[in-house]
Design a protein around this motif. Structure first.
Motif, mmCIF file in Angstrom:
data_model
loop_
_atom_site.group_PDB
_atom_site.id
_atom_site.type_symbol
_atom_site.label_atom_id
_atom_site.label_comp_id
_atom_site.label_asym_id
_atom_site.label_seq_id
_atom_site.Cartn_x
_atom_site.Cartn_y
_atom_site.Cartn_z
ATOM 1 N N LYS A 148 0.840 -1.190 0.000
ATOM 2 C CA LYS A 148 0.000 0.000 0.000
ATOM 3 C C LYS A 148 0.886 1.255 0.000
ATOM 4 C CE LYS A 148 -3.930 -2.193 0.179
ATOM 5 N NZ LYS A 148 -4.889 -2.127 -0.949
ATOM 6 N N VAL A 153 4.030 0.580 4.941
ATOM 7 C CA VAL A 153 3.509 1.141 3.701
ATOM 8 C C VAL A 153 4.605 1.928 2.987
ATOM 9 C CG1 VAL A 153 1.160 1.276 4.619
ATOM 10 C CG2 VAL A 153 2.632 3.288 4.718
ATOM 11 N N LEU A 194 -3.698 0.467 4.979
ATOM 12 C CA LEU A 194 -3.655 -0.994 5.013
ATOM 13 C C LEU A 194 -5.043 -1.618 5.120
ATOM 14 C CD1 LEU A 194 -0.564 -1.370 7.364
ATOM 15 C CD2 LEU A 194 -0.658 -2.012 4.936
#
Length: 266
Positions: A2, A30, A221
């Motif tokens: 992500k 991320v 997420l």
């Protein structure tokens, strides 16, 4: 993986702003990207100066990200002047990203003002309505509602009042004044409390940036809002507990404590 985007200022000492946001994104799993709106010459003891990036370059940076890479969450931090705010607001409305977390940074840990007083009205009108979550600390919330906040009941009243200004949800952080460090979330319907323990340390440089970025990372997420805040509070508390004794003033939190402790897995 992500992706999360920070739209904020640069802190050359690495403890707050864009630098803290990117460290926090990485620590929470991320991929981090950044749009720099101001360059701040600061260290742990003082802010020497602030120079804003032009509104056109701010817009160009945002275009560069959104035309090429998917964005799963956006964290917006320090916006010092109205032209910066208007440029950011226009582009966020254009691209309409999900999971916009806004930390309305107004004052540095050493008391240096990071937002023009004249820009507060623009912040309220242009920026606050973009927020899926707004994360003011108590002094910032007091500026927004023009009223003192002394108790958790006051925090609840403030969160509800600020929510009426446009954010979908408001998290008023109690670290500045509430003894058990309780943060109060108003999600537009009900309140949620997130309690913690006060840590005896002066090394809290960048905690607000770190907290809001951790929330944004969790939202990216796919975690829901309440759980994203709960996990982010655990993360930032640990980062403060193991803060780094750097510099002559308020040192930075330890964004990668677990990594430093455990090392990279094979």
């Amino acid at each position: 993986m992500k992706q999360a985007l920070s739209i904020a200022s640069s802190d050359c000492s690495g403890g707050a702003g864009i630098q803290a946001d990117l460290k926090t994104f990485a620590a929470n799993g991320v991929y981090g990207m950044s749009v720099i709106v101001s360059v701040v010459a600061e260290n742990t003891a003082r802010v020497i100066g602030v120079e804003d990036i032009s509104p056109t370059m701010i817009a160009d940076q945002i275009d560069a990200i959104f035309e090429d890479i998917p964005v799963d969450a956006v964290k917006i931090g320090m916006l010092s002047k109205a032209p910066c705010m208007i440029s950011v607001a226009k582009k966020i409305r254009q691209y309409a990203p999900k999971n916009v977390v806004i930390d309305p940074v107004m004052v540095a840990k050493n008391g240096y003002s990071l937002m023009d007083e004249d820009a507060v009205g623009t912040l309220i009108q242009e920026i606050l309505p973009l927020a899926d979550l707004l994360t003011p600390n108590i002094p910032e919330a007091e500026v927004l509602i023009q009223k003192k906040i002394l108790t958790i009941a006051d925090m609840q009243e403030a969160a509800k009042a600020i929510c009426l200004m446009g954010p979908k949800a408001v998290l008023v952080k109690g670290g500045h004044r509430i003894e058990d460090v309780t943060d109060v979330l108003y999600d537009g319907k009900k309140f949620h409390h997130f309690s913690g323990h006060r840590i005896d340390t002066k090394n809290t440089h960048g905690t607000g940036c770190t907290y809001s970025s951790a929330i944004a990372a969790n939202l990216a997420l796919g975690t829901d809002m309440v759980e994203s805040i709960r996990k982010a509070k655990v993360y930032v508390t640990e980062a403060i507990e193991h803060a780094l004794e750097l510099g002559k003033g308020c040192g930075p939190t330890n964004h990668f404590y677990k990594l430093y402790k455990q090392g990279l897995t094979q």
